[in-house]
Design a protein around this motif. Structure first.
Motif: not given
Length: 302
Positions: A139-165
């Motif tokens: 996954f190094h220097h490759r894109w990971c696209i996160v696609t949260p459905p409407e209403g997903t808690p922002p903190l949960a989205i940020e945790r998944v984004l940070e996981f992939w970072r």
């Protein structure tokens, strides 16, 4: 602070095993539990020490997880979600790696309507499969696209984004339906074309007495690499994202007809203009670090 402390990976093929390896490399204090429906895959995962634990059932694999990543074919997402429904902790975040999002969201929500689901798609892979095919740097220097459905808690989205970072990926958020259209043209249609071309060559192989394979040039070799991808996964992708794929296939068919007409009528200027535009796209991909600019695509000739 780490985004998660206990990660469960369900499906230990190329992507799942790469996630397990990457977590252990980049976040060594995180406990990784793995599960695969195939007993032989579970045995291999134990033998190669892929995870801290390998569970015997999907349910037991998620009991104490704070992140569960579904790494199974998109057609199996709903079934696996139902299998873990009784054991998934209420505060756990559920994610996935499927290359179609709308159909996966629908299937997972039907089985787990109350779960916090943050879908993701790491745009990375090889033609190989199985638990021994994975590697931590996938996954190094490759894109990971996160696609949260409407209403997903922002903190949960940020945790998944940070996981992939933390796994070395570049991250982006995208609306699920838009993701499916983008990937239909950048990934799904190229695979469909590759499968078709290699299938046509296979049919011609009998006519040309092995010359198609014997004299394969680099372009055909690249198509065979794509067409060697996991057949179960790609069958499910085309069926799950059928509307977007069919739309892009129709557009491609129209463009192919125009190209056929230009060749038939000797319209060299049109051909040159098209090839110049497509060459510029290739150069942009290299400039953005998404491929190798070395001769012969970096192939080793040792």
């Amino acid at each position: 602070m780490l985004p998660f402390s206990r990660v469960t990976v369900i499906g230990l093929g190329l992507i799942g095993s790469s996630i397990a390896r990457a977590v252990r490399q980049h976040m060594p204090s995180v406990r990784v539990t793995g599960y695969d429906m195939d007993p032989a895959v579970r045995e291999t995962a134990v033998r190669i020490d892929l995870c801290d634990d390998v569970a015997d059932t999907a349910g037991t694999s998620v009991i104490d997880a704070d992140l569960v990543v579904l790494c199974v074919p998109v057609g199996a997402m709903g079934t696996v979600a139902a299998e873990i429904a009784a054991d998934l902790p209420a505060d756990a975040i559920l994610s996935d790696v499927g290359s179609c999002k709308e159909s996966v969201i629908e299937a997972v929500r039907a089985a787990l309507p109350a779960a916090t689901f943050v879908p993701a798609h790491p745009v990375a892979g090889t033609e190989n499969s199985g638990p021994e095919a994975g590697f931590a740097s996938l996954f190094h220097h490759r894109w990971c696209i996160v696609t949260p459905p409407e209403g997903t808690p922002p903190l949960a989205i940020e945790r998944v984004l940070e996981f992939w970072r933390r796994l070395g990926a570049e991250v982006e958020t995208m609306e699920p339906a838009h993701h499916d259209r983008v990937l239909a043209v950048t990934s799904h249609l190229p695979h469909l074309i590759a499968y078709t071309i290699v299938g046509t060559a296979s049919d011609l192989e009998e006519v040309t007495a092995s010359e198609v394979i014997k004299y394969s040039a680099g372009g055909f070799r690249d198509f065979t690499r794509i067409a060697a991808s996991d057949p179960t996964m790609w069958r499910d992708v085309f069926l799950a994202n059928r509307e977007a794929v069919l739309d892009m296939l129709q557009r491609f068919s129209e463009d192919l007809t125009a190209l056929q007409r230009a060749i038939r009528w000797g319209k060299g200027d049109e051909l040159f203009e098209l090839f110049s535009r497509t060459r510029a796209v290739r150069r942009s991909i290299i400039d953005q670090g998404q491929d190798d600019a070395r001769p012969d695509f970096g192939r080793s000739h040792e």
